[in-house]
Design a protein around this motif. Structure first.
Motif, PDB file in Angstrom:
ATOM      1  N   CYS A   1       2.122   0.951 -24.016  1.00 25.61           N
ATOM      2  CA  CYS A   1       2.234  -0.073 -22.966  1.00 25.61           C
ATOM      3  C   CYS A   1       3.650  -0.135 -22.402  1.00 25.61           C
ATOM      4  CB  CYS A   1       1.834  -1.441 -23.529  1.00 25.61           C
ATOM      5  SG  CYS A   1       0.069  -1.609 -23.906  1.00 25.61           S
ATOM      6  N   ILE A   2       4.648  -0.027 -23.263  1.00 28.19           N
ATOM      7  CA  ILE A   2       6.031  -0.059 -22.777  1.00 28.19           C
ATOM      8  C   ILE A   2       6.319   1.172 -21.920  1.00 28.19           C
ATOM      9  CG2 ILE A   2       8.442   0.076 -23.503  1.00 28.19           C
ATOM     10  CD1 ILE A   2       7.740  -1.668 -25.876  1.00 28.19           C
ATOM     11  N   GLY A   3       5.811   2.345 -22.346  1.00 27.36           N
ATOM     12  CA  GLY A   3       6.014   3.542 -21.540  1.00 27.36           C
ATOM     13  C   GLY A   3       5.365   3.437 -20.173  1.00 27.36           C
TER      14      GLY A   3
ATOM     15  N   VAL B   1       1.865  -1.313  -8.350  1.00 31.48           N
ATOM     16  CA  VAL B   1       2.066   0.108  -8.113  1.00 31.48           C
ATOM     17  C   VAL B   1       1.852   0.465  -6.663  1.00 31.48           C
ATOM     18  CG1 VAL B   1       1.235   2.400  -8.695  1.00 31.48           C
ATOM     19  CG2 VAL B   1       1.415   0.672 -10.462  1.00 31.48           C
ATOM     20  N   SER B   2       0.865  -0.186  -6.026  1.00 31.14           N
ATOM     21  CA  SER B   2       0.477   0.219  -4.683  1.00 31.14           C
ATOM     22  C   SER B   2       1.332  -0.396  -3.593  1.00 31.14           C
ATOM     23  CB  SER B   2      -0.991  -0.168  -4.435  1.00 31.14           C
ATOM     24  OG  SER B   2      -1.155  -1.564  -4.570  1.00 31.14           O
TER      25      SER B   2
ATOM     26  N   LEU C   1       5.657   2.090 -14.278  1.00 29.21           N
ATOM     27  CA  LEU C   1       5.281   1.173 -13.202  1.00 29.21           C
ATOM     28  C   LEU C   1       6.512   0.509 -12.586  1.00 29.21           C
ATOM     29  CD1 LEU C   1       2.127  -0.618 -14.671  1.00 29.21           C
ATOM     30  CD2 LEU C   1       2.197   1.119 -12.896  1.00 29.21           C
ATOM     31  N   ALA C   2       7.501   0.197 -13.423  1.00 28.98           N
ATOM     32  CA  ALA C   2       8.734  -0.398 -12.899  1.00 28.98           C
ATOM     33  C   ALA C   2       9.448   0.573 -11.971  1.00 28.98           C
ATOM     34  CB  ALA C   2       9.641  -0.820 -14.056  1.00 28.98           C
ATOM     35  N   LEU C   3       9.488   1.847 -12.348  1.00 27.67           N
ATOM     36  CA  LEU C   3      10.120   2.848 -11.482  1.00 27.67           C
ATOM     37  C   LEU C   3       9.365   2.984 -10.164  1.00 27.67           C
ATOM     38  CD1 LEU C   3      11.021   5.651 -14.062  1.00 27.67           C
ATOM     39  CD2 LEU C   3      12.509   3.885 -13.116  1.00 27.67           C
ATOM     40  N   VAL C   4       8.020   2.988 -10.246  1.00 29.74           N
ATOM     41  CA  VAL C   4       7.223   3.095  -9.019  1.00 29.74           C
ATOM     42  C   VAL C   4       7.439   1.876  -8.134  1.00 29.74           C
ATOM     43  CG1 VAL C   4       4.870   3.182  -8.127  1.00 29.74           C
ATOM     44  CG2 VAL C   4       5.500   4.596 -10.073  1.00 29.74           C
TER      45      VAL C   4
END
Length: 542
Positions: free
Chosen positions: A330-332, A17-18, A337-340
């Protein structure tokens, strides 16, 4: 051990994420930036980007969006040509970088070869005037070209080769250490399972407790092992991939491959890490759910004689539903996280999703009703997985139960799906205990007292046998003559049994009773039209 893996997975998620768009967090990595916007004017938008030498970023340039690709490629080609000429010169040749004024614009020359003209966009990018901007670029060019030539010297390449060899050896040692750690962890898990089985052998659990706790422990071990396996694979991939990437950055001839790899693989790599972390998080959540259920059962707080059997069904239901909810969460989170990780701002997306959620909720009221009713069914323990229920005109064994629907398997093998909102009245045939309700027709001419005593004796003997005693909760109750029917005297018998055992007990009871009645000469009556007519006529005469 499992908490260490949970910490590793959490740190990996935070790292994903970071990570910003720029990848120059490690000193030897180039700053791979897509052309960024400097001006917000859509017609004359100004973007910026880096100029590279041997895969190392030298300086940034700026231009309009339409002119930037051509200008960037032109400067990059000129720099590569200048670099080749300079690198082929004698070792002690000094690079000369000069800034000259042409048409009142600063122009950068390297060894009397034209490189680029400094523009006002370049100056605004550095927030200085054009002359200062040209001097900054010239200084960077001179230093980096001298360093690039030095890196091509034989002595430097030998030193870098030593570092590469040491890095390769360290990769082998670390990989072997992780492999040994994995084998030791797997062996510890197998030893733990073996010791647990020995404890169960010397300290046997109650019959009701043993199957469900053993099953939960096996599931927990399986989920933990799966999570460990994926994390070990990720660590091995990180060791070999990171070490190889580091080695590529040691030599000027291979450093450009770093740029290619980062450009092509940075987003797939981030997405892969997010997917792996999401998978590990799901597995660990499953293991925690099974551990909680196993601890709850082992505590004995709910293992009363009346509820021990029922608890197995409830635990299976709660475990399945809770795991489904954990999977969705978890999937949500993994999707966000994938978008970030792709650099997408999720705040507007979440705001839009809330509006879409309101619209969807208004259009999907039946789904909301299904979820609410399903939640109440599970909380109130109306029925659970493994129960036999009757809903309206259908009935069967509950094979699947979630917040949206209930699926039954009837006696003919058909799978019946019922939305939870459609379940208004349900009959549970296996909640906590069941009952075999038997009606036995005896001929009117038979000795009633003998028949009642014989039925009582059959029930008592069956209740005393080791095979049937665990399944029969109370001695069978012979209620007596229930009615005068067209088949004769109807004697009713109740047998209280374990859940779902009423049919087995009833079949065996009928078989034994038929044999005993035949031996006693007591006939079981069947419908007979003549007998029924005579019985009605005698009734009228009386």
């Amino acid at each position: 051990m499992r908490f260490q893996f949970l910490a590793i997975a959490s740190s990996m998620a935070i790292a994903v994420v970071s990570v910003p768009k720029a990848t120059a967090q490690i000193p030897f990595l180039p700053q791979l930036q897509a052309p960024s916007s400097v001006s917000n004017d859509s017609d004359n938008k100004v973007v910026s980007g880096w100029i590279y030498l041997d895969g190392r970023p030298l300086f940034q340039i700026a231009a309009s969006k339409t002119n930037f690709p051509e200008r960037s490629q032109d400067i990059q080609k000129k720099l590569e040509k200048i670099g080749q000429n300079y690198f082929q010169s004698p070792p002690k040749t000094v690079v000369e970088v000069k800034v000259r004024k042409v048409n009142e614009l600063p122009v950068v020359y390297v060894n009397d070869q034209y490189l680029m003209t400094i523009t006002s966009e370049d100056a605004r990018l550095r927030q200085v005037d054009m002359s200062t901007s040209a001097d900054q670029i010239a200084d960077a060019l001179k230093e980096d070209l001298q360093q690039a030539k030095q890196e091509r010297q034989t002595q430097f390449l030998i030193e870098q080769g030593k570092i590469a060899g040491a890095t390769g050896l360290a990769m082998i040692i670390m990989s072997w250490g992780v492999y040994s750690w994995e084998r030791r962890s797997r062996k510890d898990s197998l030893d733990s399972i073996a010791s647990q089985r020995q404890r169960e052998l010397f300290n046997p659990s109650t019959p009701a407790e043993e199957p469900i706790t053993t099953q939960l422990n096996q599931r927990e071990q399986h989920h933990v092992q799966e999570a460990k396996k994926r994390l070990f694979e990720l660590i091995q991939a990180g060791i070999w991939g990171g070490g190889s990437f580091f080695i590529l950055g040691l030599f000027p001839y291979t450093r450009a491959f770093q740029v290619t790899i980062l450009t092509a693989a940075q987003f797939p790599l981030r997405l892969g890490v997010v997917l792996l972390v999401t998978y590990v998080a799901i597995r660990l959540s499953y293991a925690l759910i099974d551990r909680f259920a196993s601890t709850l059962i082992s505590s004995g707080a709910f293992l009363t004689p009346e509820s021990s059997e029922r608890l197995q069904l409830r635990v299976s239901t709660f475990s399945g539903v809770t795991k489904s909810i954990a999977t969705i969460i978890c999937i949500g989170v993994g999707f966000l996280l994938a978008l970030v990780s792709l650099g997408i701002d999720i705040v507007p997306l979440l705001a839009g999703a809330s509006l879409v959620g309101v619209a969807v909720s208004l259009a999907s009221q039946n789904l909301i009703k299904d979820a609410i009713n399903g939640f109440l069914i599970i909380i109130e323990d109306q029925y659970a997985l493994g129960d036999v229920i009757s809903v309206g005109d259908v009935g069967g064994l509950v094979e699947n139960l979630n917040l949206r629907m209930t699926q039954l398997r009837d006696s003919e093998g058909r799978l019946i799906t019922i939305p939870n909102s459609e379940i208004k009245v349900v009959a549970n045939l296996s909640s906590r205990w069941s009952r075999a309700d038997l009606t036995i027709p005896i001929a009117y001419q038979a000795d009633t007292e003998q028949a009642l005593k014989l039925i009582q004796t059959i029930g008592f003997e069956m209740n005393q046998e080791i095979q049937w005693q665990p399944q029969i909760l109370e001695p069978p109750q012979v209620l007596g003559i229930d009615q005068f029917g067209d088949r004769g005297l109807i004697i009713r018998v109740w047998i209280k049994t374990q859940p779902l055992k009423q049919w087995d007990v009833a079949r065996e009871f009928r078989r034994r009773l038929k044999v005993a009645l035949d031996q006693a000469g007591i006939s079981i009556s069947v419908p007979n039209d003549d007998h029924l007519l005579n019985f009605q006529e005698n009734g009228k005469a009386n």
